[in-house]
Design a protein around this motif. Structure first.
Motif: not given
Length: 94
Positions: A50-75
């Motif tokens: 949700s952060y990665k796709q902009g559905g949740r608002e928090n610039e820091v978390m959006q940037n962190v989430a956008r820097s991760l791929d699916q494998e990294q998020i699941e890990a």
């Protein structure tokens, strides 16, 4: 709490977790920043996407989430799901 398991590698998640624990305390304490310790893996992934796709608002978390791929998020989800909150001693507080 029921834990749903994904294919994430908790050892890889621990390796990646440094940026996360800079703000989200590994002890589980929530001093203004929500704890992510012990989160259900599916919920963790859903929030990060949700952060990665902009559905949740928090610039820091959006940037962190956008820097991760699916494998990294699941890990990361697998790693944090396996941790348990603990009380911090005075010496650990920063």
């Amino acid at each position: 709490m029921t834990h749903h398991s994904l294919a994430g590698d908790p050892a890889y998640g621990e390796y990646l977790s440094g940026e996360c624990v800079a703000c989200h305390q590994k002890s589980g304490a929530a001093d203004g920043i929500p704890s992510i310790i012990g989160w259900d893996e599916i919920s963790f992934v859903a929030v990060m996407l949700s952060y990665k796709q902009g559905g949740r608002e928090n610039e820091v978390m959006q940037n962190v989430a956008r820097s991760l791929d699916q494998e990294q998020i699941e890990a990361l989800a697998a790693y944090f799901a396996r941790l348990e909150a603990r009380e911090m001693s005075q010496g650990e507080k920063q």
